[in-house]
Design a protein around this motif. Structure first.
Motif, PDB file in Angstrom:
ATOM      1  N   LYS A   1     -12.819  21.280  14.026  1.00  0.00           N
ATOM      2  CA  LYS A   1     -14.060  20.501  13.953  1.00  0.00           C
ATOM      3  C   LYS A   1     -15.260  21.260  14.511  1.00  0.00           C
ATOM      4  N   ILE A   2     -15.025  22.387  15.169  1.00  0.00           N
ATOM      5  CA  ILE A   2     -16.111  23.078  15.870  1.00  0.00           C
ATOM      6  C   ILE A   2     -17.122  23.699  14.916  1.00  0.00           C
ATOM      7  N   ASP A   3     -16.648  24.441  13.923  1.00  0.00           N
ATOM      8  CA  ASP A   3     -17.568  25.131  13.008  1.00  0.00           C
ATOM      9  C   ASP A   3     -16.957  25.242  11.617  1.00  0.00           C
ATOM     10  N   PRO A   4     -17.340  24.348  10.697  1.00  0.00           N
ATOM     11  CA  PRO A   4     -16.792  24.388   9.330  1.00  0.00           C
ATOM     12  C   PRO A   4     -17.126  25.674   8.578  1.00  0.00           C
ATOM     13  N   ASN A   5     -18.146  26.414   9.033  1.00  0.00           N
ATOM     14  CA  ASN A   5     -18.560  27.625   8.317  1.00  0.00           C
ATOM     15  C   ASN A   5     -17.690  28.840   8.625  1.00  0.00           C
ATOM     16  N   ASN A   6     -16.895  28.760   9.703  1.00  0.00           N
ATOM     17  CA  ASN A   6     -16.091  29.922  10.084  1.00  0.00           C
ATOM     18  C   ASN A   6     -14.806  29.943   9.254  1.00  0.00           C
ATOM     19  N   ILE A   7     -14.891  30.542   8.091  1.00  0.00           N
ATOM     20  CA  ILE A   7     -13.829  30.475   7.092  1.00  0.00           C
ATOM     21  C   ILE A   7     -12.536  31.124   7.565  1.00  0.00           C
TER      22      ILE A   7
ATOM     23  N   ALA B   1       5.168  21.597  10.817  1.00  0.00           N
ATOM     24  CA  ALA B   1       6.533  21.804  10.316  1.00  0.00           C
ATOM     25  C   ALA B   1       7.542  21.572  11.436  1.00  0.00           C
ATOM     26  N   LYS B   2       7.192  22.004  12.664  1.00  0.00           N
ATOM     27  CA  LYS B   2       8.076  21.762  13.803  1.00  0.00           C
ATOM     28  C   LYS B   2       8.223  20.274  14.089  1.00  0.00           C
ATOM     29  N   LEU B   3       7.180  19.506  13.763  1.00  0.00           N
ATOM     30  CA  LEU B   3       7.202  18.058  13.979  1.00  0.00           C
ATOM     31  C   LEU B   3       7.737  17.306  12.764  1.00  0.00           C
ATOM     32  N   ASN B   4       8.244  18.091  11.771  1.00  0.00           N
ATOM     33  CA  ASN B   4       8.781  17.527  10.527  1.00  0.00           C
ATOM     34  C   ASN B   4       7.705  16.810   9.696  1.00  0.00           C
ATOM     35  N   LYS B   5       6.439  17.238   9.865  1.00  0.00           N
ATOM     36  CA  LYS B   5       5.356  16.720   9.029  1.00  0.00           C
ATOM     37  C   LYS B   5       5.164  17.704   7.878  1.00  0.00           C
ATOM     38  N   LEU B   6       6.167  17.766   7.015  1.00  0.00           N
ATOM     39  CA  LEU B   6       6.199  18.832   6.009  1.00  0.00           C
ATOM     40  C   LEU B   6       5.106  18.677   4.956  1.00  0.00           C
ATOM     41  N   ASN B   7       4.843  17.456   4.531  1.00  0.00           N
ATOM     42  CA  ASN B   7       3.806  17.257   3.516  1.00  0.00           C
ATOM     43  C   ASN B   7       2.423  17.613   4.065  1.00  0.00           C
ATOM     44  N   GLN B   8       2.170  17.216   5.323  1.00  0.00           N
ATOM     45  CA  GLN B   8       0.893  17.579   5.951  1.00  0.00           C
ATOM     46  C   GLN B   8       0.807  19.094   6.130  1.00  0.00           C
ATOM     47  N   ALA B   9       1.945  19.710   6.447  1.00  0.00           N
ATOM     48  CA  ALA B   9       1.968  21.168   6.614  1.00  0.00           C
ATOM     49  C   ALA B   9       1.617  21.872   5.302  1.00  0.00           C
ATOM     50  N   ILE B  10       2.150  21.352   4.207  1.00  0.00           N
ATOM     51  CA  ILE B  10       1.830  21.925   2.887  1.00  0.00           C
ATOM     52  C   ILE B  10       0.338  21.799   2.604  1.00  0.00           C
ATOM     53  N   GLU B  11      -0.234  20.637   2.918  1.00  0.00           N
ATOM     54  CA  GLU B  11      -1.667  20.423   2.706  1.00  0.00           C
ATOM     55  C   GLU B  11      -2.498  21.392   3.556  1.00  0.00           C
ATOM     56  N   ASP B  12      -2.078  21.598   4.801  1.00  0.00           N
ATOM     57  CA  ASP B  12      -2.813  22.521   5.674  1.00  0.00           C
ATOM     58  C   ASP B  12      -2.753  23.956   5.151  1.00  0.00           C
ATOM     59  N   CYS B  13      -1.582  24.368   4.675  1.00  0.00           N
ATOM     60  CA  CYS B  13      -1.457  25.719   4.098  1.00  0.00           C
ATOM     61  C   CYS B  13      -2.344  25.865   2.869  1.00  0.00           C
ATOM     62  N   THR B  14      -2.406  24.817   2.062  1.00  0.00           N
ATOM     63  CA  THR B  14      -3.264  24.842   0.871  1.00  0.00           C
ATOM     64  C   THR B  14      -4.728  24.959   1.276  1.00  0.00           C
TER      65      THR B  14
ATOM     66  N   LYS C   1      -7.281  28.011   0.326  1.00  0.00           N
ATOM     67  CA  LYS C   1      -8.582  27.776  -0.315  1.00  0.00           C
ATOM     68  C   LYS C   1      -9.682  28.531   0.418  1.00  0.00           C
ATOM     69  N   LEU C   2      -9.565  28.614   1.735  1.00  0.00           N
ATOM     70  CA  LEU C   2     -10.564  29.338   2.522  1.00  0.00           C
ATOM     71  C   LEU C   2     -10.391  30.849   2.418  1.00  0.00           C
ATOM     72  N   ASP C   3      -9.132  31.289   2.334  1.00  0.00           N
ATOM     73  CA  ASP C   3      -8.842  32.734   2.264  1.00  0.00           C
ATOM     74  C   ASP C   3      -7.622  32.942   1.367  1.00  0.00           C
ATOM     75  N   ASP C   4      -7.876  33.242   0.098  1.00  0.00           N
ATOM     76  CA  ASP C   4      -6.773  33.347  -0.872  1.00  0.00           C
ATOM     77  C   ASP C   4      -5.973  34.646  -0.727  1.00  0.00           C
ATOM     78  N   THR C   5      -6.302  35.458   0.274  1.00  0.00           N
ATOM     79  CA  THR C   5      -5.510  36.669   0.551  1.00  0.00           C
ATOM     80  C   THR C   5      -4.627  36.484   1.790  1.00  0.00           C
ATOM     81  N   TYR C   6      -4.590  35.286   2.328  1.00  0.00           N
ATOM     82  CA  TYR C   6      -3.900  35.021   3.595  1.00  0.00           C
ATOM     83  C   TYR C   6      -2.396  34.862   3.342  1.00  0.00           C
ATOM     84  N   ILE C   7      -1.654  35.959   3.462  1.00  0.00           N
ATOM     85  CA  ILE C   7      -0.224  36.002   3.159  1.00  0.00           C
ATOM     86  C   ILE C   7       0.570  35.022   4.015  1.00  0.00           C
TER      87      ILE C   7
END
Length: 506
Positions: A283-289, A304-317, A321-327
């Motif tokens: 929440k601090i700075d949306p511009n810092n991609i 993922a450690k908390l078994n929130k797998l669907n939320q984890a997938i959304e976060d990875c997505t 989106k911010l950095d499509d080279t982020y392996i």
């Protein structure tokens, strides 16, 4: 008259007037030499001789005008502006002086001041085409400034860059326009371009607070927070009231602190706290991609450690989106897809990773995902029996007996033909699943993703198992025997089972 001429010559041949006259002649000589070098485009030498002319006769407006023209050719517009202003102070009717002052103002991005100078020229000479054109340029520059300001407010940074490119074509020496362009390039993630513009300014003026701020901004957005803070602090030393540098410095420090707290919580296995801290950091700075991409990925790992797998997938997505080279984000999302049995998506992510970095580890992960995808397209015998993939032999046997009884055709003899057909199909699948999972060799082949069609005993054993399963209801006195018999002999072929059954009952 001859007498007057003699008196005039005598007046300049002796005393102070002779000194003045000699200086004027010397100044004219320096000016002529300066003109010669100017014609040869040797502007440095021309500047030297015009300076000598001014030193010899500092009240001549044209000398300042000529030196201003030379300084303009050397792109030293601020010095040229001072000379052109001095020329019109000495002679307000010096039209070239006004014109050159306007051009200097325009090159430095002062469109309104330039406009006034060109208007002054047009008042003296309304048909002056050069002044008319330059006045149009000044008006266009004002419009580009207005559009850029509006675009910045709307966060349309591409539009600002476009406007600044057009403005700099008219005002090539305007640091203000260069800074605005470089700031927007940084906000667009075009860091090398932004740094190049800022560095050019710092080479000319190492104390330029705006350029220091932009250099810091680029480092900040490239997740080099410690170095970024150093530039922000330096900018604030040069300009203590630089609000953008102060805000960026505060955000950089807060972001670093919150991220480090989240990392420490994760290392301490406090995943819930880590998840919350990463959320606060985002929440601090949306511009810092770049930093936000890492924060999303870190939160996905905690999720993922908390078994929130669907939320984890959304976060990875979100990270991708911010950095499509982020392996790392692709790898984390692929693992989450594997854990949720979305194998096609997992294969797609692993393929992306392997195309980017062809390592043996990535190749292995891709093969494993492809194997699981292949296995997922077959019947899931574990699901048919309702057991996990790590079920023991006893658990498989118990599950088989339960499912066989549940779907036995005799149990559904009163049902509709459609239901009977469906239950018979399920009953066959139960027998087929048990045939495979109760045989160690077949189970191993099945678990490894190998095809079982080439196993000669599979079809016969499955059909025979189905036949004897029917006897559960037909020969009720031997119910327990049938279960024991079928459970203990699943790997035998049809002829062996028939022979064993025959000698047992006959």
């Amino acid at each position: 008259t001859a007498l007057q001429q003699v008196n005039f010559t005598a007046m300049f041949s002796t005393g102070p007037l002779r000194t003045v006259y000699s200086a004027m002649l010397q100044a004219e000589g320096f000016k002529e030499q300066g003109n010669a070098f100017y014609s040869k485009k040797d502007y440095s030498e021309a500047f030297n001789y015009y300076t000598k002319a001014i030193d010899a006769c500092p009240t001549n407006a044209s000398y300042y005008g000529n030196r201003a023209a030379t300084l303009m050719m050397l792109c030293r517009f601020r010095e040229a502006l001072e000379d052109s202003q001095q020329s019109v102070r000495l002679n307000d009717c010096f039209m070239k002086g006004h014109l050159r002052e306007g051009k200097c103002h325009l090159s430095l991005g002062n469109a309104m001041a330039a406009n006034r100078c060109f208007q002054k020229v047009l008042e003296m000479e309304p048909s002056n085409q050069e002044a008319q054109q330059e006045k149009k340029n000044a008006t266009a520059l004002l419009e580009y400034e207005r559009m850029a300001e509006f675009g910045f407010e709307k966060r349309d940074f591409r539009k600002v860059v476009y406007c600044m490119d057009r403005a700099l074509a008219l005002a090539s020496a305007c640091h203000r326009f260069k800074i605005l362009k470089s700031e927007c390039l940084a906000l667009l993630g075009r860091y090398p371009e932004a740094q190049s513009v800022a560095s050019d300014i710092l080479r000319m003026d190492s104390t330029n607070a705006d350029a220091l701020y932009v250099r810091g901004l680029c480092l900040y957005y490239e997740d080099c927070i410690d170095k970024a803070v150093q530039f922000f602090v330096q900018a604030l030393r040069m300009a203590p009231d630089h609000e953008k540098a102060r805000l960026a410095c505060r955000n950089a420090k807060a972001l670093k602190s919150k991220k480090e707290e989240g990392n420490q919580a994760f290392k301490n296995n406090n995943y819930e706290a880590a998840y919350q801290l990463y959320t606060e950091a985002l929440k601090i700075d949306p511009n810092n991609i770049k930093t936000n991409a890492k924060l999303y990925c870190n939160r996905a790992t905690a999720g993922a450690k908390l078994n929130k797998l669907n939320q984890a997938i959304e976060d990875c997505t979100s990270a991708i989106k911010l950095d499509d080279t982020y392996i790392k984000a692709y790898l984390r999302r692929a693992q989450c897809y594997m854990d949720t049995e979305q194998y096609e998506e997992a294969v797609r992510d692993y393929e992306k990773v392997y195309q980017t970095e062809k390592t043996s580890d990535h190749k292995h992960l891709l093969k494993m995902a492809q194997l699981e995808l292949k296995k997922s397209k077959r019947k899931d015998y574990y699901k048919v029996l309702g057991v996990g993939k790590n079920a023991t032999d006893d658990e498989i046997k118990k599950a088989y007996r339960k499912r066989a009884l549940m779907h036995h055709p005799d149990r559904h003899s009163a049902a509709t033909p459609e239901v009977q057909k469906e239950e018979e199909k399920k009953f066959k699948e139960v027998g087929e699943a048990f045939t495979v999972l109760s045989d160690p060799k077949k189970k191993m082949r099945y678990d490894n993703g190998h095809d079982l069609d080439d196993d000669g005993s599979f079809d016969g054993g499955g059909k025979c198992l189905y036949f004897f399963s029917l006897l559960i209801y037909i020969i009720s006195p031997f119910d327990l025997f049938i279960h024991r018999f079928l459970s203990s002999k699943p790997a035998q072929n049809a002829s062996q089972i028939v022979e064993t059954f025959y000698f047992t009952f006959i």
